[in-house]
Scaffold this motif. Structure first.
Motif, mmCIF file in Angstrom:
data_model
loop_
_atom_site.group_PDB
_atom_site.id
_atom_site.type_symbol
_atom_site.label_atom_id
_atom_site.label_comp_id
_atom_site.label_asym_id
_atom_site.label_seq_id
_atom_site.Cartn_x
_atom_site.Cartn_y
_atom_site.Cartn_z
ATOM 1 N N ALA A 47 -9.205 7.026 -3.541
ATOM 2 C CA ALA A 47 -9.285 5.592 -3.273
ATOM 3 C C ALA A 47 -10.244 5.316 -2.116
ATOM 4 O O ALA A 47 -10.636 6.215 -1.380
ATOM 5 C CB ALA A 47 -7.901 5.060 -2.922
ATOM 6 N N ARG A 48 -10.568 4.056 -1.967
ATOM 7 C CA ARG A 48 -11.412 3.563 -0.880
ATOM 8 C C ARG A 48 -12.774 4.250 -0.827
ATOM 9 O O ARG A 48 -13.254 4.610 0.224
ATOM 10 C CB ARG A 48 -10.651 3.672 0.452
ATOM 11 C CG ARG A 48 -9.624 2.570 0.589
ATOM 12 C CD ARG A 48 -8.901 2.641 1.915
ATOM 13 N NE ARG A 48 -7.741 3.486 1.803
ATOM 14 C CZ ARG A 48 -7.351 4.356 2.700
ATOM 15 N NH1 ARG A 48 -8.054 4.514 3.801
ATOM 16 N NH2 ARG A 48 -6.266 5.057 2.533
ATOM 17 N N VAL A 49 -13.327 4.513 -1.971
ATOM 18 C CA VAL A 49 -14.720 4.936 -2.078
ATOM 19 C C VAL A 49 -15.302 4.137 -3.243
ATOM 20 O O VAL A 49 -14.566 3.527 -4.009
ATOM 21 C CB VAL A 49 -14.888 6.451 -2.367
ATOM 22 C CG1 VAL A 49 -14.298 7.278 -1.251
ATOM 23 C CG2 VAL A 49 -14.266 6.810 -3.704
ATOM 24 N N LEU A 77 -17.745 -2.499 6.420
ATOM 25 C CA LEU A 77 -16.745 -2.313 5.366
ATOM 26 C C LEU A 77 -16.183 -0.897 5.414
ATOM 27 O O LEU A 77 -14.965 -0.681 5.400
ATOM 28 C CB LEU A 77 -17.378 -2.589 3.997
ATOM 29 C CG LEU A 77 -16.479 -2.357 2.789
ATOM 30 C CD1 LEU A 77 -15.401 -3.407 2.712
ATOM 31 C CD2 LEU A 77 -17.288 -2.382 1.496
ATOM 32 N N LEU A 98 -2.943 -5.121 7.894
ATOM 33 C CA LEU A 98 -3.176 -6.521 8.266
ATOM 34 C C LEU A 98 -2.154 -7.071 9.246
ATOM 35 O O LEU A 98 -2.517 -7.821 10.159
ATOM 36 C CB LEU A 98 -3.214 -7.386 6.995
ATOM 37 C CG LEU A 98 -3.737 -8.802 7.153
ATOM 38 C CD1 LEU A 98 -5.171 -8.818 7.636
ATOM 39 C CD2 LEU A 98 -3.637 -9.552 5.836
ATOM 40 N N VAL A 135 -9.216 -6.723 11.074
ATOM 41 C CA VAL A 135 -9.574 -6.939 9.667
ATOM 42 C C VAL A 135 -10.522 -8.133 9.575
ATOM 43 O O VAL A 135 -11.553 -8.081 8.885
ATOM 44 C CB VAL A 135 -8.315 -7.148 8.798
ATOM 45 C CG1 VAL A 135 -8.701 -7.627 7.403
ATOM 46 C CG2 VAL A 135 -7.504 -5.853 8.702
ATOM 47 N N LYS A 136 -10.200 -9.206 10.312
ATOM 48 C CA LYS A 136 -11.066 -10.392 10.292
ATOM 49 C C LYS A 136 -12.432 -10.062 10.879
ATOM 50 O O LYS A 136 -13.466 -10.553 10.408
ATOM 51 C CB LYS A 136 -10.414 -11.536 11.079
ATOM 52 C CG LYS A 136 -9.233 -12.159 10.378
ATOM 53 C CD LYS A 136 -8.594 -13.211 11.259
ATOM 54 C CE LYS A 136 -7.282 -13.689 10.656
ATOM 55 N NZ LYS A 136 -6.550 -14.573 11.576
ATOM 56 N N LYS A 155 -19.152 -8.099 7.812
ATOM 57 C CA LYS A 155 -19.606 -7.906 6.427
ATOM 58 C C LYS A 155 -20.268 -9.176 5.906
ATOM 59 O O LYS A 155 -21.325 -9.118 5.272
ATOM 60 C CB LYS A 155 -18.429 -7.512 5.538
ATOM 61 C CG LYS A 155 -18.843 -7.194 4.101
ATOM 62 C CD LYS A 155 -17.661 -6.760 3.269
ATOM 63 C CE LYS A 155 -18.097 -6.292 1.884
ATOM 64 N NZ LYS A 155 -18.845 -7.274 1.132
ATOM 65 N N PRO A 191 -1.591 3.024 4.579
ATOM 66 C CA PRO A 191 -2.130 3.396 3.267
ATOM 67 C C PRO A 191 -3.382 2.625 2.883
ATOM 68 O O PRO A 191 -4.155 3.063 2.043
ATOM 69 C CB PRO A 191 -0.976 3.075 2.306
ATOM 70 C CG PRO A 191 -0.128 2.082 3.017
ATOM 71 C CD PRO A 191 -0.260 2.378 4.469
ATOM 72 N N SER A 192 -3.594 1.460 3.485
ATOM 73 C CA SER A 192 -4.786 0.672 3.172
ATOM 74 C C SER A 192 -4.968 -0.401 4.244
ATOM 75 O O SER A 192 -4.082 -0.621 5.077
ATOM 76 C CB SER A 192 -4.645 -0.011 1.809
ATOM 77 O OG SER A 192 -3.701 -1.063 1.900
ATOM 78 N N ALA A 193 -6.098 -1.077 4.173
ATOM 79 C CA ALA A 193 -6.343 -2.186 5.109
ATOM 80 C C ALA A 193 -5.366 -3.327 4.884
ATOM 81 O O ALA A 193 -5.072 -4.098 5.795
ATOM 82 C CB ALA A 193 -7.780 -2.672 4.959
ATOM 83 N N ILE A 194 -4.850 -3.427 3.640
ATOM 84 C CA ILE A 194 -3.881 -4.481 3.327
ATOM 85 C C ILE A 194 -2.630 -4.279 4.170
ATOM 86 O O ILE A 194 -2.109 -5.219 4.781
ATOM 87 C CB ILE A 194 -3.534 -4.474 1.819
ATOM 88 C CG1 ILE A 194 -4.801 -4.719 1.005
ATOM 89 C CG2 ILE A 194 -2.477 -5.521 1.484
ATOM 90 C CD1 ILE A 194 -4.688 -4.384 -0.462
ATOM 91 N N LEU A 230 -14.471 -8.415 8.309
ATOM 92 C CA LEU A 230 -14.933 -9.365 7.291
ATOM 93 C C LEU A 230 -16.051 -10.252 7.830
ATOM 94 O O LEU A 230 -16.982 -10.596 7.094
ATOM 95 C CB LEU A 230 -13.762 -10.216 6.785
ATOM 96 C CG LEU A 230 -12.680 -9.455 6.006
ATOM 97 C CD1 LEU A 230 -11.522 -10.372 5.652
ATOM 98 C CD2 LEU A 230 -13.255 -8.823 4.733
ATOM 99 N N LEU A 285 -12.424 -1.033 7.002
ATOM 100 C CA LEU A 285 -11.513 -1.298 5.893
ATOM 101 C C LEU A 285 -11.254 -0.073 5.016
ATOM 102 O O LEU A 285 -10.230 0.003 4.332
ATOM 103 C CB LEU A 285 -12.048 -2.446 5.027
ATOM 104 C CG LEU A 285 -12.225 -3.782 5.764
ATOM 105 C CD1 LEU A 285 -12.698 -4.868 4.808
ATOM 106 C CD2 LEU A 285 -10.943 -4.223 6.457
ATOM 107 N N LEU A 286 -12.168 0.882 5.002
ATOM 108 C CA LEU A 286 -11.979 2.055 4.146
ATOM 109 C C LEU A 286 -11.518 3.276 4.940
ATOM 110 O O LEU A 286 -10.621 4.001 4.516
ATOM 111 C CB LEU A 286 -13.268 2.385 3.382
ATOM 112 C CG LEU A 286 -13.880 1.234 2.558
ATOM 113 C CD1 LEU A 286 -15.102 1.705 1.792
ATOM 114 C CD2 LEU A 286 -12.865 0.649 1.590
#
Lengths: 428, 172
Positions: free
Chosen positions: A10-12, A106, A126, A133-134, A140, A120-123, A137, A110-111
């Protein structure tokens, strides 16, 4: 025999996995398996006119779209003996700075960052790191905006062409980039401070070789006509085959590269190792503060290298905008021959990208594209094997080994779609 | 294209009331996702581009930069809902439209191509904004294929319904 696998990394970008084959605690093999199908792009463009090639080639990837376009333009211009104007050159520099900010923000925040912070993720990150995270973004978004201004669109812009630009950025747009790039410098510094404060696991450490373009005028940059190797050698980009020595392996749709029979690394850490002393501004200060011999052994430092590079890109934009704005628009330069060969080498965010063309009577006879991820795959597998061996010797659980391997693979910011290939742990 | 878990088909009669309900009381933003090079996968983009004609400040497509737009909307001091529109394989009849709450989106990861809608929905929620995903069942996502008749019809229907909703909420 036992197999430990990460079926879908994931995350690639793209689809790949990792397979580790184990005999007890002994690691028999580690492979980064690329599941993406062959792209056949080099064959598709055969017989096309150079301008049509540019409509196809950037579709190799939507994240490195401008790198692919620029590498193709450089190769085609050399083949057609076209010398771009200074304004064209500077505007191309600006579009690469934009892509660098967009992609590095990014990848780092985030990755890659969730692995280091235990999410497990940027989600999932948060709740505790909403501001970061902001921040990612925002950076980006700005990178995308620079790409839009220079290339005409956020993705697959058609404005950069062989010989110049369809339209140069307006003074108003250049001013917007100047103002916003300065505004975002504190955000980029926060990213460096975050990555500068992290613990980098040492399981993957091993000596390697590093390649990058040699940007002109002894400056830091993302394009050049010669290639620097960290052993001190310098080679013309036209001799790229002597550096990459591509070969095919059975477990992957991506070709592999070895330099003097050894794996090597391309990417932000390679650029820092080869050109880091050329950085200026606050980026130079952070480079001096954080750079160490560890960068020569541990691929995880690519994340910190990307963070420093992102700051440099932002700091560099106002000067580039001023220089573009001071020059008169120039017409698109026309080819001075219809038959010839040329190789374009640029630094995509994830490493050196080559596009070579042979043109015969105005049509493409041969196209050869060598992507950064394809060059990195042997070194990724080398560092993953060491990681698996050392973590298993340390009695780490399978889940910990999987994460360790994923962190190594992700650190390279691989683009599997570009490479047209990732973990399975097999026990005997 | 989205992948869903536990998707339930909405009957056409219920669609407008579903949309009215999820649109809430504030402004409505539409963000169309997808790939117009892949036939029906571009349905979300087509919806957003059509709505742009009347609501240029409230309708965006993936081509406009998804993350930046969501970030901007999340920081506005207003009550609003953002509706993501995308093609999704729901295993329903082509052209079926389903409104899915953000909790039912299986997408949990971020790739280099697009930040996950789940992250964007969470970001919006942390700033007091609501969101949902409107999914359209594609018939084909063949590369360089034409949009299918049922999906073209679904796009038109969705544009009309969303225009009615945005007319009341966004022009006040």
């Amino acid at each position: 025999m036992r197999e430990l696998s990460v079926e879908n990394l994931a995350r690639v970008e793209g689809h790949g996995g990792i397979t580790v084959t184990l005999d007890g605690k002994k690691v028999k093999s580690v492979t980064l398996d690329v599941h993406e199908g062959p792209r056949l792009i080099e064959q598709l463009v055969k017989g096309m006119r150079p301008e049509d090639d540019l409509n196809v080639i950037p579709r190799i990837c939507a994240i490195c779209t401008l790198s692919h376009r620029y590498a193709a333009i450089r190769g085609l211009e050399k083949a057609l003996a076209i010398k771009p104007s200074e304004k064209t050159q500077l505007t191309r520099d600006l579009m690469m700075l934009g892509e660098n900010v967009e992609s590095n923000s990014l990848h780092t925040m985030l990755l890659a960052l969730p692995d280091f912070l235990g999410y497990p993720s940027a989600i999932a990150m948060l709740n505790d790191y909403a501001d970061d995270v902001k921040r990612a973004l925002r950076l980006k978004k700005f990178g995308n905006r620079v790409m839009e201004i220079t290339s005409g669109r956020i993705v697959h812009g058609e404005n950069p062409v062989v010989g110049g630009f369809g339209k140069y950025p307006s003074k108003k747009a250049l001013e917007e980039i100047k103002v916003k790039s300065r505004e975002l410098i504190p955000d980029a510094i926060r990213v460096i401070e975050l990555f500068g404060s992290l613990e980098y696991p040492a399981y993957s450490e091993a000596e390697s070789l590093f390649m990058s373009v040699n940007a002109p005028k002894k400056e830091y940059g993302f394009a050049g006509d010669t290639i620097l190797v960290s052993n001190g050698k310098e080679t013309s980009a036209e001799d790229y085959k002597k550096l990459t020595n591509e070969r095919v392996v059975t477990h992957s749709f991506a070709k592999r590269s070895l330099y003097q029979d050894k794996p090597f690394t391309v990417g932000a850490n390679a650029r820092m190792i080869n050109m880091g002393k050329r950085l200026d501004g606050q980026a130079a200060d952070f480079f001096k503060e954080h750079y160490s011999d560890k960068w020569l052994k541990n691929p995880l430092y690519n994340d910190l290298a990307q963070a420093i590079e992102e700051l440099w890109s932002l700091e560099h934009m106002p000067e580039v905008c001023d220089r573009i704005g001071s020059l008169e628009d120039t017409p698109i330069e026309k080819p001075t021959r219809t038959t010839g060969s040329g190789t374009g080498a640029v630094e995509a965010p994830r490493g050196t990208l080559y596009h070579h063309y042979d043109i015969k009577d105005g049509l493409i006879d041969v196209a050869d594209i060598i992507t950064p991820t394809a060059q990195n795959l042997d070194d990724i597998e080398k560092h993953m094997k060491l990681t698996a061996e050392r973590m298993l010797a340390d009695d780490k659980k399978d889940e910990e080994v999987r994460l360790g391997l994923e962190m190594v693979a992700r650190a390279y910011d691989p683009c599997i779609s570009c490479a047209t290939h990732m973990v399975t742990l097999k026990r005997i | 294209m989205h992948k869903l878990r536990n998707a339930h088909g909405d009957s056409e009669a219920d669609l407008k009331s579903r949309l009215e309900k999820i649109a809430g009381k504030g402004k409505v933003y539409v963000l169309g996702l997808g790939n117009t090079d892949r036939a029906d996968d571009g349905a979300g983009i087509l919806v957003a581009e059509s709505l742009k004609k009347h609501f240029p400040s409230n309708s965006f497509s993936e081509h406009d930069g998804v993350e930046g737009i969501v970030l901007d909307i999340s920081e506005k001091k207003e009550i609003s809902t953002i509706l993501f529109v995308d093609a999704a394989d729901l295993r329903l009849d082509p052209g079926s439209i389903v409104v899915v709450s953000k909790e039912d989106i299986r997408e949990r990861e971020i790739t280099t191509h697009r930040v996950a809608v789940a992250l964007l929905a969470s970001l919006l929620k942390s700033n007091g904004k609501d969101s949902a995903v409107i999914c359209i069942q594609p018939a084909t996502i063949q590369f360089r294929g034409e949009i299918s008749e049922p999906v073209a019809g679904a796009v038109n229907k969705l544009v009309r319904l969303l225009e009615e909703i945005m007319e009341t909420r966004n022009r006040r």
